[in-house]
Design a protein around this motif. Structure first.
Motif, PDB file in Angstrom:
ATOM      1  N   THR A 286     -23.565   2.234   9.123  1.00  0.00           N
ATOM      2  CA  THR A 286     -23.490   3.689   9.062  1.00  0.00           C
ATOM      3  C   THR A 286     -24.888   4.296   9.026  1.00  0.00           C
ATOM      4  O   THR A 286     -25.866   3.599   8.723  1.00  0.00           O
ATOM      5  N   PRO A 287     -25.014   5.599   9.318  1.00  0.00           N
ATOM      6  CA  PRO A 287     -26.336   6.244   9.227  1.00  0.00           C
ATOM      7  C   PRO A 287     -26.953   6.130   7.831  1.00  0.00           C
ATOM      8  O   PRO A 287     -28.166   5.975   7.704  1.00  0.00           O
ATOM      9  N   VAL A 288     -26.111   6.210   6.791  1.00  0.00           N
ATOM     10  CA  VAL A 288     -26.631   6.081   5.435  1.00  0.00           C
ATOM     11  C   VAL A 288     -27.180   4.667   5.212  1.00  0.00           C
ATOM     12  O   VAL A 288     -28.263   4.487   4.641  1.00  0.00           O
ATOM     13  N   GLU A 289     -26.446   3.649   5.670  1.00  0.00           N
ATOM     14  CA  GLU A 289     -26.916   2.269   5.533  1.00  0.00           C
ATOM     15  C   GLU A 289     -28.207   2.056   6.310  1.00  0.00           C
ATOM     16  O   GLU A 289     -29.121   1.367   5.835  1.00  0.00           O
ATOM     17  N   ARG A 290     -28.301   2.649   7.488  1.00  0.00           N
ATOM     18  CA  ARG A 290     -29.526   2.496   8.287  1.00  0.00           C
ATOM     19  C   ARG A 290     -30.714   3.155   7.585  1.00  0.00           C
ATOM     20  O   ARG A 290     -31.814   2.616   7.570  1.00  0.00           O
ATOM     21  N   ARG A 291     -30.487   4.318   7.000  1.00  0.00           N
ATOM     22  CA  ARG A 291     -31.557   5.013   6.272  1.00  0.00           C
ATOM     23  C   ARG A 291     -32.029   4.184   5.086  1.00  0.00           C
ATOM     24  O   ARG A 291     -33.231   4.021   4.852  1.00  0.00           O
ATOM     25  N   ARG A 292     -31.081   3.638   4.340  1.00  0.00           N
ATOM     26  CA  ARG A 292     -31.443   2.869   3.156  1.00  0.00           C
ATOM     27  C   ARG A 292     -32.131   1.562   3.532  1.00  0.00           C
ATOM     28  O   ARG A 292     -33.071   1.130   2.853  1.00  0.00           O
ATOM     29  N   PHE A 293     -31.677   0.937   4.611  1.00  0.00           N
ATOM     30  CA  PHE A 293     -32.332  -0.297   5.032  1.00  0.00           C
ATOM     31  C   PHE A 293     -33.728  -0.007   5.584  1.00  0.00           C
ATOM     32  O   PHE A 293     -34.629  -0.844   5.486  1.00  0.00           O
ATOM     33  N   GLY A 294     -33.906   1.161   6.148  1.00  0.00           N
ATOM     34  CA  GLY A 294     -35.247   1.549   6.584  1.00  0.00           C
ATOM     35  C   GLY A 294     -36.221   1.594   5.414  1.00  0.00           C
ATOM     36  O   GLY A 294     -37.383   1.198   5.530  1.00  0.00           O
ATOM     37  N   ALA A 295     -35.747   2.079   4.262  1.00  0.00           N
ATOM     38  CA  ALA A 295     -36.585   2.071   3.057  1.00  0.00           C
ATOM     39  C   ALA A 295     -36.853   0.635   2.608  1.00  0.00           C
ATOM     40  O   ALA A 295     -37.954   0.295   2.168  1.00  0.00           O
ATOM     41  N   TYR A 296     -35.847  -0.221   2.744  1.00  0.00           N
ATOM     42  CA  TYR A 296     -35.999  -1.613   2.342  1.00  0.00           C
ATOM     43  C   TYR A 296     -37.096  -2.312   3.156  1.00  0.00           C
ATOM     44  O   TYR A 296     -37.839  -3.143   2.631  1.00  0.00           O
ATOM     45  N   VAL A 425     -32.905  -5.241  -5.308  1.00  0.00           N
ATOM     46  CA  VAL A 425     -32.947  -4.141  -4.351  1.00  0.00           C
ATOM     47  C   VAL A 425     -32.462  -4.602  -2.979  1.00  0.00           C
ATOM     48  O   VAL A 425     -31.914  -3.815  -2.201  1.00  0.00           O
ATOM     49  N   SER A 426     -32.619  -5.890  -2.681  1.00  0.00           N
ATOM     50  CA  SER A 426     -32.089  -6.419  -1.424  1.00  0.00           C
ATOM     51  C   SER A 426     -30.577  -6.285  -1.398  1.00  0.00           C
ATOM     52  O   SER A 426     -29.978  -5.859  -0.405  1.00  0.00           O
ATOM     53  N   THR A 427     -29.933  -6.647  -2.499  1.00  0.00           N
ATOM     54  CA  THR A 427     -28.476  -6.543  -2.595  1.00  0.00           C
ATOM     55  C   THR A 427     -28.024  -5.095  -2.507  1.00  0.00           C
ATOM     56  O   THR A 427     -27.022  -4.766  -1.864  1.00  0.00           O
ATOM     57  N   LYS A 428     -28.794  -4.219  -3.131  1.00  0.00           N
ATOM     58  CA  LYS A 428     -28.413  -2.807  -3.169  1.00  0.00           C
ATOM     59  C   LYS A 428     -28.520  -2.147  -1.798  1.00  0.00           C
ATOM     60  O   LYS A 428     -27.644  -1.368  -1.399  1.00  0.00           O
ATOM     61  N   LEU A 429     -29.581  -2.450  -1.050  1.00  0.00           N
ATOM     62  CA  LEU A 429     -29.868  -1.718   0.183  1.00  0.00           C
ATOM     63  C   LEU A 429     -29.354  -2.390   1.436  1.00  0.00           C
ATOM     64  O   LEU A 429     -29.474  -1.832   2.529  1.00  0.00           O
ATOM     65  N   ALA A 430     -28.804  -3.599   1.319  1.00  0.00           N
ATOM     66  CA  ALA A 430     -28.303  -4.289   2.502  1.00  0.00           C
ATOM     67  C   ALA A 430     -27.063  -3.589   3.045  1.00  0.00           C
ATOM     68  O   ALA A 430     -26.173  -3.200   2.290  1.00  0.00           O
ATOM     69  N   PRO A 431     -26.960  -3.423   4.370  1.00  0.00           N
ATOM     70  CA  PRO A 431     -25.716  -2.912   4.947  1.00  0.00           C
ATOM     71  C   PRO A 431     -24.556  -3.836   4.590  1.00  0.00           C
ATOM     72  O   PRO A 431     -24.738  -5.036   4.397  1.00  0.00           O
ATOM     73  N   ARG A 489     -40.757   9.565  -1.193  1.00  0.00           N
ATOM     74  CA  ARG A 489     -39.972   9.528   0.044  1.00  0.00           C
ATOM     75  C   ARG A 489     -39.047   8.319   0.060  1.00  0.00           C
ATOM     76  O   ARG A 489     -37.874   8.422   0.443  1.00  0.00           O
ATOM     77  N   LEU A 490     -39.542   7.172  -0.373  1.00  0.00           N
ATOM     78  CA  LEU A 490     -38.720   5.963  -0.394  1.00  0.00           C
ATOM     79  C   LEU A 490     -37.564   6.093  -1.390  1.00  0.00           C
ATOM     80  O   LEU A 490     -36.453   5.632  -1.127  1.00  0.00           O
ATOM     81  N   LYS A 491     -37.829   6.708  -2.530  1.00  0.00           N
ATOM     82  CA  LYS A 491     -36.755   6.920  -3.509  1.00  0.00           C
ATOM     83  C   LYS A 491     -35.653   7.780  -2.907  1.00  0.00           C
ATOM     84  O   LYS A 491     -34.461   7.536  -3.135  1.00  0.00           O
ATOM     85  N   ALA A 492     -36.054   8.782  -2.132  1.00  0.00           N
ATOM     86  CA  ALA A 492     -35.064   9.643  -1.494  1.00  0.00           C
ATOM     87  C   ALA A 492     -34.251   8.867  -0.459  1.00  0.00           C
ATOM     88  O   ALA A 492     -33.021   9.006  -0.365  1.00  0.00           O
ATOM     89  N   LEU A 493     -34.917   8.033   0.328  1.00  0.00           N
ATOM     90  CA  LEU A 493     -34.220   7.242   1.338  1.00  0.00           C
ATOM     91  C   LEU A 493     -33.246   6.249   0.698  1.00  0.00           C
ATOM     92  O   LEU A 493     -32.174   5.967   1.231  1.00  0.00           O
ATOM     93  N   MET A 494     -33.661   5.703  -0.458  1.00  0.00           N
ATOM     94  CA  MET A 494     -32.837   4.713  -1.149  1.00  0.00           C
ATOM     95  C   MET A 494     -31.660   5.355  -1.874  1.00  0.00           C
ATOM     96  O   MET A 494     -30.741   4.658  -2.300  1.00  0.00           O
TER      97      MET A 494
END
Length: 507
Positions: A286-296, A425-431, A489-494
């Motif tokens: 999803t777009p949200v998952e892509r955004r969060r993985f971008g922060a990762y 954080v890997s577990t949290k942000l992984a799609p 910015r990263l906190k917002a993405l996450m």
């Protein structure tokens, strides 16, 4: 005594391991002896590669030896990805661990063969890489199976004990093999690593009943069609490897240096491809998952730089201890390899402190990007300390071991800040589609960092040792400052959610 699980399944608990299922003792001992063999061999590998033929070594220059050590470490972590896949789709975790242990043991036996020449050494390293890829990611998964019906607190406690076994094994291995390797008895030391893995296998087989079915089932067995596709991919990979070998031979690059550069490039390409595939592949994130993985990904490359510096311990750092550090205590001279134990000792001492710290208000208020930033600053400061020691030693004097004590203390503080938080954080942000593979993705950071770090000593062709350490410190400092600029910015993405770190894992 009997206990009924929440799922209605009765499990006997007559025999426990510090209040935990006895299966934990089986996996604890297996991993402890595997880490004994891994860290024990690693502690002397660079010294053996550099030792002249008259001292039964391979006589390689330091730049080549350290590159081999870096690539070897990188490949160990890279193979966690296919190792996890083999367990999930072909063998199951239990058989994967058993097979991996045997391959590791035969790898150390190969290195222990007392013949001149590099053939059995490189064969041994290759076998250890393949075996560790099967064993390491799957033995941890089996620990989790023992607690699948239990509350999180009990599971975390079990993993704490398990990771203590990792550090005990590392401490023992680094204590034993440098002593055995004295007077050029390298193959005796490599043999001790083989014995350690053999003891781990014996313990694992003897305790198989205590695992209560952990890892017996293949979670997602391949369909006949998938098997055919997998065979085609394997054959294509072997053909590509053969073609690459021929190309290196024809161009005159089939040398230690040529191979290490090639493997480093392959690890980098695999890393970039896999991260790009997760971000942009056709698997419905999803777009949200892509955004969060971008922060990762930002945090991922911060970890690459941290491990690039941290895992120079068995190479340039121990070589500095050999040549420039006074290792005499009360009239006794300790082996240079023993200095690597400083990290294990500090991990054992400070892990409970950091685990408690993350549970406080301070721990929850400091974001994951800020913790990564702090870890990079610790890595930078540790090599500033080492550069100062190298500058003092450049006058031809032996420096105090306290320089290394401070350096390892700073690096351990960074490790305990980055490593458990990185796992969490890997577990949290992984799609969602990649939750089961994310541990392998996290290991890619260590794989790339180790491989690149092994090549960095080539900078000493035109830099002094002091300048070399300062350059690496500068890279970590700049990366830390860059990350600091984008923390908000990263906190917002996450999603700006807290990450509850897991237990510290000796890397």
């Amino acid at each position: 005594m009997r206990r009924v699980s929440s799922g209605g399944r009765v499990r006997t608990t007559d025999k426990t391991f510090f209040g935990h299922p006895w299966g934990l003792a089986t996996l604890f001992g297996t991993e402890m002896w595997e880490r004994f063999s891994f860290y024990g061999m690693r502690a002397i590998l660079a010294a053996f590669l550099m030792a002249p033929a008259v001292r039964s070594g391979l006589g390689l220059p330091g730049t080549t030896a350290f590159a081999i050590v870096g690539v070897y470490q990188g490949m160990v972590y890279l193979t966690a990805l296919p190792g996890g896949w083999v367990a999930d789709r072909l063998l199951g975790a239990r058989r994967a661990v058993l097979l991996g242990g045997f391959i590791i043991m035969f790898g150390h036996i190969s290195m222990a063969v007392p013949v001149r020449g590099p053939l059995f050494v490189y064969l041994g390293l290759l076998l250890i890489v393949c075996g560790t890829g099967l064993l390491k990611p799957n033995v941890s998964g089996m620990v989790g199976y023992l607690y699948r019906d239990d509350e999180d607190a009990r599971r975390d406690s079990g993993f704490s004990l398990f990771y203590m076994g990792i550090n005990i094994g590392a401490l023992a291995g680094i204590s034993v093999t440098p002593v055995l390797a004295r007077d050029s008895h390298w193959h005796l030391a490599f043999g001790a690593a083989a014995v350690g893995m053999a003891l781990g296998l014996i313990w694992y087989v003897m305790g198989r009943r205590s695992l209560h079915g952990a890892g017996e089932r293949v979670p997602q067995p391949l369909t006949p069609h998938e098997r055919r596709v997998a065979v085609r991919w394997v054959l294509a990979g072997l053909a590509a490897l053969a073609a690459l070998t021929v190309l290196l031979a024809v161009t005159g690059l089939f040398t230690e240096d040529g191979v290490t550069w090639t493997v480093t490039a392959i690890i980098a390409l695999i890393t970039i491809f896999y991260l790009s595939y997760i971000m942009h592949g056709g698997h419905g994130i999803t777009p949200v998952e892509r955004r969060r993985f971008g922060a990762y990904i930002w945090l991922f490359f911060a970890a690459v730089i941290f491990w690039m510096i941290f895992d120079l311990a068995p190479g340039p750092v121990t070589d500095f201890a050999t040549k420039s550090v006074d290792l005499t205590f009360f009239g006794l001279t300790i082996p240079p390899g023993w200095t690597q134990n400083l990290n294990s000792l500090f991990v054992i001492v400070f892990s409970p402190i950091f685990a408690a710290l993350w549970l406080t208000r301070w721990g929850s208020r400091v974001s994951s990007p800020m913790k990564f930033t702090f870890a990079l600053f610790m890595a930078a400061l540790s090599f500033v300390v080492l550069a100062m020691a190298a500058d003092v030693a450049s006058a031809g004097v032996k420096v105090s071991i306290l320089w290394l004590v401070v350096m390892y203390l700073l690096q351990t503080i960074g490790e305990l800040t980055l490593s458990p938080v990185g796992l969490s954080v890997s577990t949290k942000l992984a799609p969602a589609a990649f939750k089961g593979q994310i541990l392998g993705v996290w290991f890619l950071a260590a794989a790339l960092g180790d491989a690149v770090g092994g090549q960095t000593f080539r900078l000493t062709h035109f830099l002094s040792l002091t300048q070399y350490y300062l350059v690496l410190a500068g890279i970590a400092l700049v990366a830390g400052l860059f990350l600091l600029m984008f923390v908000r910015r990263l906190k917002a993405l996450m999603g700006d959610e807290d990450v509850a770190p897991g237990q510290a894992l000796t890397h």
